[in-house]
Scaffold this active site. Structure first.
Site, PDB file in Angstrom:
ATOM      1  N   PRO A 238      76.402  36.432 -12.273  1.00 18.89           N
ATOM      2  CG  PRO A 238      76.557  38.256 -13.736  1.00 18.89           C
ATOM      3  CD  PRO A 238      77.294  37.033 -13.277  1.00 18.89           C
ATOM      4  CG  ASP A 414      77.186  34.329 -16.785  1.00 21.06           C
ATOM      5  OD1 ASP A 414      77.037  35.549 -16.577  1.00 21.06           O
ATOM      6  OD2 ASP A 414      78.285  33.740 -16.684  1.00 21.06           O
ATOM      7  CG  HIS A 415      72.020  39.621 -17.164  1.00 20.40           C
ATOM      8  ND1 HIS A 415      71.966  39.858 -18.519  1.00 20.40           N
ATOM      9  CD2 HIS A 415      71.018  40.362 -16.626  1.00 20.40           C
ATOM     10  CE1 HIS A 415      71.003  40.728 -18.776  1.00 20.40           C
ATOM     11  NE2 HIS A 415      70.410  41.046 -17.646  1.00 20.40           N
ATOM     12  NE  ARG A 416      79.802  36.543 -15.735  1.00 20.29           N
ATOM     13  CZ  ARG A 416      80.726  35.722 -15.273  1.00 20.29           C
ATOM     14  NH1 ARG A 416      81.853  36.205 -14.804  1.00 20.29           N
ATOM     15  NH2 ARG A 416      80.536  34.420 -15.255  1.00 20.29           N
TER      16      ARG A 416
END
Ligand code: CAO
Length: 442
Positions: A238, A414-416
């Site tokens: 994401p 990476d939004h995780r």
């Protein structure tokens, strides 16, 4: 009270001396009424003999390859109740070569034992609508003609396996249950190798020649290799891109001074070396961006080394050589290494190892132009910095607009792993370092 019953071949029409192609049960098996016991096959048809009633198999009296006719003893069954069957049932699923195949029960289980309660039962009148039936689109006319017994047909149909695509390993090429299982396993293993997200409907192919003249050229080798890699990263991560501008007004004359001296010695000092140093200093401050996510997504693997990948534009496509231990190198050493590695990249002379082990990547399009872009994260890294062309822009000092050299930065993360706030803090810190060259060099 239990009763022992001799189970015999029922009336099988005009057929006699028919070969047994499968014995579907073993002594000790519990079978229910109508569960298939043996498969028979003549020149023209295959059929199954079902259990006459529920009970436990005591003894099998036949073997694969035996020939049987009406009345031949198949096995001895210990019936669960004392009532003998009123009349022998007819064989199930008689499959003439060009007849419609019988439909299986909709609840058949892949792992069910052959003659257990969940095994293929009598032909049900409802075709399976979905579920495992999605494995393949079945070629119906070919399916009906395929060389397989009724229970194998039912099994294949329940799994959505197209019998026309399965090579039989039984006598005369007959398709066995094991062949169907092997086929399904093969399909599933191929599916698990596909990148995630490949269930996305493909873009339909278009014949462009209908609109005008066209020419087809092969993609360069590097693009063929990097394409799936970029696609995988784009689909799996994401991505969010955070944009900012660094004031490099003070840094620029210092760089130019070093560059003038460097040119005399045959190398260049570009902004990129300073950006690499500043990024490394920021990574030391924000270790979560110098990390990778574990395969199961539950751990962050923090790296204590600082190897920075640099996207290099080559005639064959994009490559990303890795400059190692940037924290331990000065601007001059980095500038020389950058010049050397990007020249080798353009000549296609990079070794595979030189493109491995990166922690964070930088994609600089500053020499080419642009005001911002969304770089794709170089997985399994968790962030990448895009650099666009620096421009003189008016900045409000609190009293007046002043001309400042502003460098656009685009951090994809990476939004995780990285929150928006962490990305903003990282980029603000990076901008601060670039605004004050002394802090980079410390
Ligand atoms: N703003 C303004 N000018 C810039 C600049 C920036 N951000 N970055 C570089 N420049 C200038 C340089 O100073 C140089 O100018 P002069 O020759 O007048 O001094 C000129 O642009 C060319 O620089 P360069 O690109 O040769 O050198 P670099 O160190 O900045 O970059 C490299 C090296 C290998 C990264 C670069 O050549 C390259 O290949 N960039 C493309 C990367 C890429 O394709 N990314 C996209 C990935 S996604 O598809």
């Amino acid at each position: 009270m239990s009763q022992t019953i001799d189970v015999k071949v029922p009336d099988i029409g005009d057929f006699s001396e028919v070969e047994i192609i499968e014995v579907l049960v073993a002594p000790g098996d519990l079978v229910h009424e109508d569960d298939p016991l043996i498969s028979l096959e003549s020149d023209k048809a295959s059929m199954e003999v079902p259990a006459t009633q529920t009970g436990t198999i005591k003894e099998i009296k036949v073997a694969v390859g035996d020939r049987v006719s009406e009345g031949s003893l198949i096995l001895v069954l210990e019936a669960a109740d004392a009532q003998p069957p009123v009349a022998p049932p007819s064989p199930e699923g008689v499959q003439e070569a060009d007849a419609e195949p019988p439909q299986p029960k909709p609840d058949q289980d892949l792992d069910a034992p052959r003659a257990g309660p969940a095994a293929a039962g009598p032909a049900a009148d409802m075709p399976r609508a979905n579920g495992a039936g999605a494995l393949a689109r079945v070629n119906e006319s070919g399916f009906a003609k395929a060389h397989a017994g009724p229970s194998v047909r039912a099994f294949a149909r329940d799994l959505g396996a197209d019998l026309t695509k399965i090579r039989g390993t039984g006598p005369k090429g007959r398709i066995l249950r094991e062949d169907v299982l092997g086929f399904v396993k093969g399909v599933l293993s191929k599916v698990s190798e596909l990148p995630e997200g490949t269930g996305i409907p493909p873009i339909p192919e278009v014949d462009f020649s209908q609109f005008g003249e066209i020419e087809e050229v092969d993609l360069p080798r590097i693009k063929k290799l990097s394409g799936p890699f970029l696609h995988r990263a784009w689909l799996n991560i994401p991505h969010v891109t955070h944009n900012d501008e660094a004031d490099i007004t003070a840094l620029d004359p210092f760089r130019k001074e070093l560059d003038t001296k460097a040119k005399a010695e045959g190398y260049r000092v570009t902004l990129l070396a300073f950006i690499m140093k500043a990024v490394t200093a920021a990574l030391i401050e924000f270790p979560d961006l110098n990390a990778s996510l574990s395969g199961d997504g539950t751990k962050l693997i923090l790296k204590k080394y600082f190897h920075i990948g640099i996207a290099v534009d080559t005639p064959g496509g994009l490559v990303v050589p890795v400059v190692r231990n940037v924290d331990q190198k000065g601007i001059v050493a980095l500038s020389k290494e950058l010049g050397e590695v990007s020249a080798r990249a353009r000549d296609g002379k990079l070794g595979l190892k030189e493109m491995q082990g990166g922690c964070f990547s930088i994609s600089s399009l500053g020499g080419l132009g642009g005001t911002g872009f969304t770089p794709i994260i170089n997985a399994p890294e968790v962030a990448i910095l895009g650099v666009s062309r620096a421009k003189i822009k008016p900045q409000w000092s609190g009293e007046a607009f002043e001309p400042k050299l502003m460098l656009p930065l685009s951090l994809s993360y990476d939004h995780r792993v990285v929150d928006g706030a962490a990305a903003a803090r990282f980029t603000t810190h990076l901008c601060g370092l670039l605004a004050d060259a002394r802090r980079i060099l410390l």
